[in-house]
Design a protein around this motif. Structure first.
Motif, PDB file in Angstrom:
ATOM      1  N   MET A  62       0.846  -1.172   0.000  1.00 14.43           N
ATOM      2  CA  MET A  62       0.000   0.000   0.000  1.00 14.43           C
ATOM      3  C   MET A  62       0.895   1.239   0.000  1.00 14.43           C
ATOM      4  O   MET A  62       1.882   1.298   0.714  1.00 14.43           O
ATOM      5  CB  MET A  62      -0.917  -0.028   1.212  1.00 14.43           C
ATOM      6  N   LYS A  63       0.520   2.195  -0.792  1.00 18.04           N
ATOM      7  CA  LYS A  63       1.372   3.362  -0.999  1.00 18.04           C
ATOM      8  C   LYS A  63       1.501   4.240   0.252  1.00 18.04           C
ATOM      9  O   LYS A  63       2.579   4.747   0.545  1.00 18.04           O
ATOM     10  CB  LYS A  63       0.815   4.174  -2.158  1.00 18.04           C
ATOM     11  N   ASN A  64       0.440   4.444   0.980  1.00 21.42           N
ATOM     12  CA  ASN A  64       0.460   5.351   2.123  1.00 21.42           C
ATOM     13  C   ASN A  64       0.413   4.635   3.463  1.00 21.42           C
ATOM     14  O   ASN A  64       0.048   5.231   4.469  1.00 21.42           O
ATOM     15  CB  ASN A  64      -0.713   6.321   2.023  1.00 21.42           C
ATOM     16  N   SER A  65       0.771   3.369   3.499  1.00 18.75           N
ATOM     17  CA  SER A  65       0.635   2.608   4.737  1.00 18.75           C
ATOM     18  C   SER A  65       1.527   3.129   5.853  1.00 18.75           C
ATOM     19  O   SER A  65       1.134   3.098   7.019  1.00 18.75           O
ATOM     20  CB  SER A  65       0.918   1.128   4.495  1.00 18.75           C
ATOM     21  N   GLN A  66       2.733   3.619   5.525  1.00 18.23           N
ATOM     22  CA  GLN A  66       3.594   4.108   6.599  1.00 18.23           C
ATOM     23  C   GLN A  66       3.020   5.378   7.215  1.00 18.23           C
ATOM     24  O   GLN A  66       3.149   5.588   8.423  1.00 18.23           O
ATOM     25  CB  GLN A  66       5.037   4.324   6.135  1.00 18.23           C
ATOM     26  N   TRP A  67       2.357   6.222   6.424  1.00 23.03           N
ATOM     27  CA  TRP A  67       1.765   7.437   6.987  1.00 23.03           C
ATOM     28  C   TRP A  67       0.519   7.125   7.807  1.00 23.03           C
ATOM     29  O   TRP A  67       0.264   7.767   8.830  1.00 23.03           O
ATOM     30  CB  TRP A  67       1.455   8.440   5.876  1.00 23.03           C
ATOM     31  N   ILE A  68      -0.227   6.123   7.379  1.00 24.02           N
ATOM     32  CA  ILE A  68      -1.373   5.680   8.164  1.00 24.02           C
ATOM     33  C   ILE A  68      -0.888   5.077   9.489  1.00 24.02           C
ATOM     34  O   ILE A  68      -1.473   5.318  10.547  1.00 24.02           O
ATOM     35  CB  ILE A  68      -2.217   4.666   7.370  1.00 24.02           C
ATOM     36  N   GLY A  69       0.204   4.314   9.432  1.00 20.56           N
ATOM     37  CA  GLY A  69       0.773   3.739  10.647  1.00 20.56           C
ATOM     38  C   GLY A  69       1.293   4.794  11.598  1.00 20.56           C
ATOM     39  O   GLY A  69       1.119   4.687  12.819  1.00 20.56           O
ATOM     40  N   LEU A 107       6.808  -4.974  12.700  1.00 18.67           N
ATOM     41  CA  LEU A 107       5.728  -5.950  12.816  1.00 18.67           C
ATOM     42  C   LEU A 107       5.706  -6.549  14.224  1.00 18.67           C
ATOM     43  O   LEU A 107       4.649  -6.678  14.844  1.00 18.67           O
ATOM     44  CB  LEU A 107       5.886  -7.050  11.765  1.00 18.67           C
ATOM     45  N   PHE A 108       6.875  -6.884  14.738  1.00 14.42           N
ATOM     46  CA  PHE A 108       6.969  -7.430  16.091  1.00 14.42           C
ATOM     47  C   PHE A 108       6.534  -6.399  17.134  1.00 14.42           C
ATOM     48  O   PHE A 108       5.747  -6.707  18.040  1.00 14.42           O
ATOM     49  CB  PHE A 108       8.406  -7.900  16.367  1.00 14.42           C
ATOM     50  N   VAL A 109       7.030  -5.175  17.002  1.00 15.93           N
ATOM     51  CA  VAL A 109       6.704  -4.126  17.972  1.00 15.93           C
ATOM     52  C   VAL A 109       5.204  -3.829  17.948  1.00 15.93           C
ATOM     53  O   VAL A 109       4.570  -3.672  18.999  1.00 15.93           O
ATOM     54  CB  VAL A 109       7.529  -2.847  17.689  1.00 15.93           C
ATOM     55  N   ALA A 110       4.613  -3.762  16.767  1.00 13.52           N
ATOM     56  CA  ALA A 110       3.180  -3.486  16.659  1.00 13.52           C
ATOM     57  C   ALA A 110       2.350  -4.629  17.242  1.00 13.52           C
ATOM     58  O   ALA A 110       1.304  -4.388  17.857  1.00 13.52           O
ATOM     59  CB  ALA A 110       2.804  -3.229  15.207  1.00 13.52           C
ATOM     60  N   ALA A 111       2.792  -5.863  17.052  1.00  9.91           N
ATOM     61  CA  ALA A 111       2.063  -7.008  17.614  1.00  9.91           C
ATOM     62  C   ALA A 111       2.106  -6.980  19.140  1.00  9.91           C
ATOM     63  O   ALA A 111       1.090  -7.247  19.800  1.00  9.91           O
ATOM     64  CB  ALA A 111       2.653  -8.310  17.090  1.00  9.91           C
ATOM     65  N   VAL A 112       3.246  -6.646  19.699  1.00  8.52           N
ATOM     66  CA  VAL A 112       3.339  -6.518  21.156  1.00  8.52           C
ATOM     67  C   VAL A 112       2.479  -5.349  21.636  1.00  8.52           C
ATOM     68  O   VAL A 112       1.840  -5.413  22.687  1.00  8.52           O
ATOM     69  CB  VAL A 112       4.813  -6.363  21.601  1.00  8.52           C
ATOM     70  N   GLY A 113       2.425  -4.289  20.846  1.00 10.52           N
ATOM     71  CA  GLY A 113       1.580  -3.146  21.188  1.00 10.52           C
ATOM     72  C   GLY A 113       0.100  -3.505  21.212  1.00 10.52           C
ATOM     73  O   GLY A 113      -0.639  -3.057  22.086  1.00 10.52           O
ATOM     74  N   VAL A 114      -0.338  -4.328  20.261  1.00  6.40           N
ATOM     75  CA  VAL A 114      -1.731  -4.775  20.255  1.00  6.40           C
ATOM     76  C   VAL A 114      -2.012  -5.643  21.473  1.00  6.40           C
ATOM     77  O   VAL A 114      -3.059  -5.506  22.120  1.00  6.40           O
ATOM     78  CB  VAL A 114      -2.068  -5.542  18.949  1.00  6.40           C
ATOM     79  N   ALA A 115      -1.079  -6.514  21.809  1.00  9.47           N
ATOM     80  CA  ALA A 115      -1.262  -7.361  22.987  1.00  9.47           C
ATOM     81  C   ALA A 115      -1.352  -6.510  24.262  1.00  9.47           C
ATOM     82  O   ALA A 115      -2.198  -6.757  25.131  1.00  9.47           O
ATOM     83  CB  ALA A 115      -0.116  -8.364  23.102  1.00  9.47           C
ATOM     84  N   TRP A 116      -0.499  -5.508  24.361  1.00  5.53           N
ATOM     85  CA  TRP A 116      -0.523  -4.625  25.529  1.00  5.53           C
ATOM     86  C   TRP A 116      -1.819  -3.809  25.543  1.00  5.53           C
ATOM     87  O   TRP A 116      -2.415  -3.596  26.600  1.00  5.53           O
ATOM     88  CB  TRP A 116       0.695  -3.713  25.529  1.00  5.53           C
ATOM     89  N   LEU A 157      -0.863  -2.075  13.559  1.00  4.64           N
ATOM     90  CA  LEU A 157      -0.476  -3.433  13.180  1.00  4.64           C
ATOM     91  C   LEU A 157      -0.851  -3.721  11.730  1.00  4.64           C
ATOM     92  O   LEU A 157      -0.056  -4.292  10.983  1.00  4.64           O
ATOM     93  CB  LEU A 157      -1.121  -4.459  14.103  1.00  4.64           C
ATOM     94  N   VAL A 158      -2.038  -3.321  11.318  1.00  8.68           N
ATOM     95  CA  VAL A 158      -2.459  -3.536   9.927  1.00  8.68           C
ATOM     96  C   VAL A 158      -1.533  -2.769   8.979  1.00  8.68           C
ATOM     97  O   VAL A 158      -1.164  -3.269   7.914  1.00  8.68           O
ATOM     98  CB  VAL A 158      -3.932  -3.131   9.734  1.00  8.68           C
ATOM     99  N   ALA A 159      -1.138  -1.564   9.366  1.00 10.51           N
ATOM    100  CA  ALA A 159      -0.237  -0.765   8.515  1.00 10.51           C
ATOM    101  C   ALA A 159       1.139  -1.416   8.397  1.00 10.51           C
ATOM    102  O   ALA A 159       1.792  -1.289   7.352  1.00 10.51           O
ATOM    103  CB  ALA A 159      -0.101   0.644   9.069  1.00 10.51           C
ATOM    104  N   THR A 160       1.583  -2.133   9.425  1.00 12.84           N
ATOM    105  CA  THR A 160       2.876  -2.811   9.324  1.00 12.84           C
ATOM    106  C   THR A 160       2.804  -4.021   8.390  1.00 12.84           C
ATOM    107  O   THR A 160       3.825  -4.445   7.857  1.00 12.84           O
ATOM    108  CB  THR A 160       3.384  -3.294  10.697  1.00 12.84           C
ATOM    109  N   LEU A 161       1.615  -4.565   8.217  1.00 10.25           N
ATOM    110  CA  LEU A 161       1.466  -5.712   7.325  1.00 10.25           C
ATOM    111  C   LEU A 161       1.474  -5.312   5.848  1.00 10.25           C
ATOM    112  O   LEU A 161       1.602  -6.172   4.985  1.00 10.25           O
ATOM    113  CB  LEU A 161       0.159  -6.454   7.640  1.00 10.25           C
ATOM    114  N   LEU A 162       1.353  -4.027   5.567  1.00  6.99           N
ATOM    115  CA  LEU A 162       1.296  -3.539   4.193  1.00  6.99           C
ATOM    116  C   LEU A 162       2.404  -2.518   3.937  1.00  6.99           C
ATOM    117  O   LEU A 162       2.128  -1.355   3.631  1.00  6.99           O
ATOM    118  CB  LEU A 162      -0.067  -2.888   3.932  1.00  6.99           C
TER     119      LEU A 162
END
Length: 133
Positions: free
Chosen positions: A1-8, A73-82, A116-121
């Motif tokens: 996705m073109k703008n995924s880093q800005w969405i993240g 991806l790892f950091v975002a997954a831990v963030g979702v868990a927290w 997390l979704v933004a890190t997947l794209l």
């Protein structure tokens, strides 16, 4: 996705802002809890951890390397868990008294999921080796 880093990045900033907003109102205590305040610090300060994860995510979103995208991806997954842990902790009933959920709690949890979704794209160019025959 073109703008995924800005969405993240926007999602990580949303998590930071939501940490300062009210998360739950406890009618028995007549107080609102945030990510940085709870009565006698019983729930700790989960906003500090979310703040750390969000800053690391922002840095990794800005680095255009494959290793940074994988680490993010790892950091975002831990963030979702927290974030899930915080959501569960702040909405749990105690002795029949249930807190009222506030907007900040939903924004925090939604922001962690969106990050997390933004890190997947990721928007990264991968060089493909073309062997000449």
């Amino acid at each position: 996705m073109k703008n995924s880093q800005w969405i993240g990045i926007a999602a990580a900033v949303l998590v930071i802002v939501a940490s300062f907003m009210p998360w739950a109102y406890f009618p028995v205590l007549q107080k609102e809890f945030t990510g940085f305040f709870s009565e006698q610090n019983r729930y700790g300060r989960p906003g500090k951890v979310l703040l750390f994860f969000s800053v690391v995510e922002i840095v990794f979103f800005l680095i255009p390397k494959v290793w940074a995208k994988r680490a993010n991806l790892f950091v975002a997954a831990v963030g979702v868990a927290w974030g899930f842990k915080c959501y569960y902790l702040y909405t749990a009933c105690y002795r029949g008294e249930c807190p009222e959920k506030r907007l900040g709690l939903f924004l925090m949890f939604g922001g962690t999921i969106l990050a997390l979704v933004a890190t997947l794209l990721p928007d990264i160019k991968i060089r493909q080796d073309v062997s000449s025959e």
